[in-house]
Motif scaffolding. Structure first.
Motif, mmCIF file in Angstrom:
data_model
loop_
_atom_site.group_PDB
_atom_site.id
_atom_site.type_symbol
_atom_site.label_atom_id
_atom_site.label_comp_id
_atom_site.label_asym_id
_atom_site.label_seq_id
_atom_site.Cartn_x
_atom_site.Cartn_y
_atom_site.Cartn_z
ATOM 1 N N GLY A 147 0.782 -1.227 0.000
ATOM 2 C CA GLY A 147 0.000 0.000 0.000
ATOM 3 C C GLY A 147 0.810 1.271 0.000
ATOM 4 N N GLU B 163 0.684 2.583 -4.658
ATOM 5 C CA GLU B 163 -0.651 2.108 -5.005
ATOM 6 C C GLU B 163 -0.618 0.899 -5.954
ATOM 7 O OE1 GLU B 163 -4.833 3.513 -4.339
ATOM 8 O OE2 GLU B 163 -2.892 3.962 -3.458
ATOM 9 N N HIS B 164 -1.090 -0.249 -5.473
ATOM 10 C CA HIS B 164 -1.252 -1.455 -6.310
ATOM 11 C C HIS B 164 0.021 -1.791 -7.084
ATOM 12 C CE1 HIS B 164 -5.503 -1.366 -5.394
ATOM 13 N NE2 HIS B 164 -5.648 -0.162 -5.934
ATOM 14 N N HIS C 142 -3.375 4.692 -9.864
ATOM 15 C CA HIS C 142 -3.930 5.650 -8.906
ATOM 16 C C HIS C 142 -5.347 6.061 -9.294
ATOM 17 C CE1 HIS C 142 0.256 5.840 -7.685
ATOM 18 N NE2 HIS C 142 -0.123 6.493 -6.602
ATOM 19 N N THR D 140 -8.542 2.306 -2.033
ATOM 20 C CA THR D 140 -7.790 1.641 -0.973
ATOM 21 C C THR D 140 -7.976 2.426 0.319
ATOM 22 O OG1 THR D 140 -5.785 2.920 -1.393
ATOM 23 C CG2 THR D 140 -6.059 0.860 -2.629
ATOM 24 N N GLU E 179 -5.715 3.609 2.192
ATOM 25 C CA GLU E 179 -4.801 4.762 2.205
ATOM 26 C C GLU E 179 -5.374 5.921 1.397
ATOM 27 O OE1 GLU E 179 -2.486 1.041 2.894
ATOM 28 O OE2 GLU E 179 -3.902 1.690 1.354
ATOM 29 N N SER E 180 -5.868 5.645 0.191
ATOM 30 C CA SER E 180 -6.420 6.703 -0.652
ATOM 31 C C SER E 180 -7.676 7.304 -0.036
ATOM 32 C CB SER E 180 -6.729 6.161 -2.056
ATOM 33 O OG SER E 180 -5.540 5.886 -2.757
#
Length: 582
Positions: free
Chosen positions: A21, A24-25, A68, A82, A84-85
């Motif tokens: 994480g 991103e991915h 993203h 996610t 985090e996002s």
């Protein structure tokens, strides 16, 4: 809690899982970075991850960008981001957009994707890590839409790395304390300006005097003996136990250009104050007096004479400048007296070289070199010398419709040729730059051939002989252009400053501190002038540059830096002070 020590000993798969994480991915970034262990510092880990991305293929980097989500896009609305996002977008209130803001962001996302082929990426937690406003996010979005694709591709990747940096801070439960303090202080005094908008803090104006008083108070709060001297410098001393110890000086200027940025100069004052507060809280003293100086004037905005503050410290203040008038007809001596100081005492504040160990200045780079290399700090090798002139050209104003082209004495056409002369002469020569920053046709009219033109010249180089040779060629070229075109010329020299090389032993000491922080040493030239140029007349000098964001822009409201970069610069400076090469 995750620690570097534990991260360094994990299996490769566990290492990748621990950093899940952060990007991103994109687990491939941590997979490739695993082989670079052990990491001595968090900064070293950040740079290793960054380097994996920078050395990957363009297709992989494009895939990273496309991993993203859009800001306030469909995935956000559907709750598909996610963790985090989701947290980051909520920190800036993007989950609370009005209908109008959603519509604006939707249109911007579509236009951006159509132009660049990847989603708009912005570290919405911003320079401080606390979150940007929705207004500033939308303004940044619109501004970056004007970039070229290569420039925006590079900026999007820098934003990815900034997002990763913020996520790593959270993972390791690390907060940039020194950096956050400096950023907060910059916000406080950055709100005090001569006009109502922007930031203009000219010498001895009300905003300038208020700023000086606040800096003096912060110095006192940090445990320093502080005062404002006869020229307006704010001077704080963190005394050694030995009253006969020598003095190491640091600092920078607190005045600004018109509509300038919040960090130019001020970083170099506030960061040492924060370091002194840290030392004082620990009961730690240095084996020398540490004097932090907020130089009162460096930019030359009000009285068109630069380095008033540092020239007084070095004993080079010209008393004739006391008769200089500002735009309102106020003499410099009267402005000093109105501020409660005595012009006659300026000579007494000069420092004796034998009392000094050296001078070190921390400053934002004011350029893009560190930004493009992905480095938070750099060691300055020298400050370029500068020759500046004002040029006045006088031709003949005549009717634009009735005067044949071959019979014109067009002052603006001569000026245009001079601009190109400067560009041609200064191109391709290492460290040499030339600029015509002011160009004016006084009283110009659309249907009148310009009879007069005013322009400026600014020629800089790290080697004085290179600069002076360019100046000679350019001035000779101006004379030839004017003679050929029938134009009268007048020139006024307004600045002649020699290049100031930094002391190798101090550069090495700064470089060693940078490397101990887990960052590779990188040396670079300063094309901008700094107070260290003046201080070099009486003692050895060194400079540490800190990275600028927004393309490296400075002298502009878009000037920016991050709390993390300020923190690392602070740790480097603190290490340098503790291990100073006496």
């Amino acid at each position: 809690m995750t620690t570097l020590a534990s991260l360094n000993t994990l299996t490769d798969s566990a290492f990748v899982a621990a950093l899940d994480g952060i990007y991103e991915h994109s687990p491939w970034i941590a997979q490739r970075a695993a082989a670079r262990r052990p990491f001595a510092t968090l900064a070293a880990l950040k740079l290793a991850l960054q380097d994996v991305v920078n050395t990957s293929s363009e297709a992989e980097r494009l895939g990273l960008l496309r991993a993203h989500p859009e800001l306030a896009g469909k995935a956000a609305i559907a709750g598909e981001l996610t963790q985090e996002s989701t947290s980051e977008q909520a920190a800036s209130g993007l989950n609370l957009c009005s209908a109008g803001e959603y519509a604006r962001l939707h249109a911007l996302n579509a236009e951006y994707n159509d132009k660049f082929g990847f989603p708009f990426i912005l570290a919405v937690k911003g320079p401080t890590g606390r979150g940007l406003t929705r207004t500033s996010i939308i303004e940044t979005f619109a501004r970056r839409l004007k970039n070229t694709r290569p420039d925006e591709f590079a900026e999007a990747l820098r934003q990815v790395h900034r997002i990763a940096e913020i996520r790593l801070n959270a993972l390791f439960d690390v907060a940039p304390q020194l950096g956050a303090q400096v950023m907060d202080w910059c916000e406080t005094i950055g709100a005090w300006s001569d006009p109502d908008t922007g930031l203009t803090c000219a010498y001895l104006t009300p905003a300038h005097r208020r700023t000086a008083a606040q800096i003096m108070q912060w110095m006192a709060d940090a445990g320093m003996e502080a005062h404002i001297d006869a020229v307006g410098n704010v001077v704080g001393r963190y005394a050694a136990h030995d009253p006969d110890a020598k003095t190491l000086m640091t600092g920078s200027h607190y005045d600004t250009v018109r509509n300038g940025g919040k960090y130019d100069g001020r970083l170099g004052i506030l960061l040492p104050i924060a370091i002194v507060a840290h030392l004082h809280a620990r009961g730690e003293r240095l084996p020398f007096h540490l004097d932090v100086v907020g130089f009162a004037e460096e930019e030359g905005v009000r009285f068109r004479s630069t380095f008033l503050g540092s020239s007084a410290i070095t004993g080079q203040f010209d008393p004739a400048l006391l008769d200089a008038l500002d735009a309102d007809g106020i003499a410099l001596r009267d402005a000093i007296r109105a501020a409660g100081q005595e012009p006659g005492a300026i000579a007494s504040i000069a420092r004796k070289p034998e009392d000094l160990l050296g001078f070190v200045e921390v400053h934002i780079e004011q350029g893009p070199v560190l930004l493009e290399r992905g480095l938070p700090v750099g060691v300055v090798t020298a400050i370029a010398g500068s020759s500046r002139y004002l040029v006045e050209l006088t031709g003949v104003a005549s009717h634009a419709g009735t005067t044949p082209m071959g019979m014109r004495r067009d002052a603006a056409a001569a000026a245009a040729e001079i601009v190109l002369l400067v560009e041609e002469r200064c191109s391709g020569v290492p460290s040499l730059v030339g600029t015509v920053g002011q160009l004016e046709v006084p009283g110009g009219s659309v249907n009148v051939i310009p009879g007069a033109c005013k322009l400026s010249l600014d020629i800089r180089a790290a080697i004085d002989a290179v600069r002076l040779a360019a100046v000679d060629d350019i001035l000779a070229g101006i004379s030839a252009i004017c003679a050929r075109r029938g134009i009268e010329e007048k020139l006024w020299k307004i600045v002649e400053a020699d290049a100031a090389p930094c002391a190798p032993r101090l550069m090495d000491a700064l470089g060693a501190a940078v490397e101990r922080a887990g960052v590779p040493r990188f040396d670079l030239l300063s094309g901008a002038g700094h107070d260290a140029m003046q201080m070099a007349q009486i003692t050895e000098v060194a400079m540490l540059f800190t990275r600028c964001g927004n393309g490296g822009i400075s002298h502009n409201p878009l000037e920016t830096m991050t709390a993390d970069d300020a923190e690392l610069a602070g740790q480097v400076l603190l290490d340098f002070l503790r291990s100073y090469p006496a």
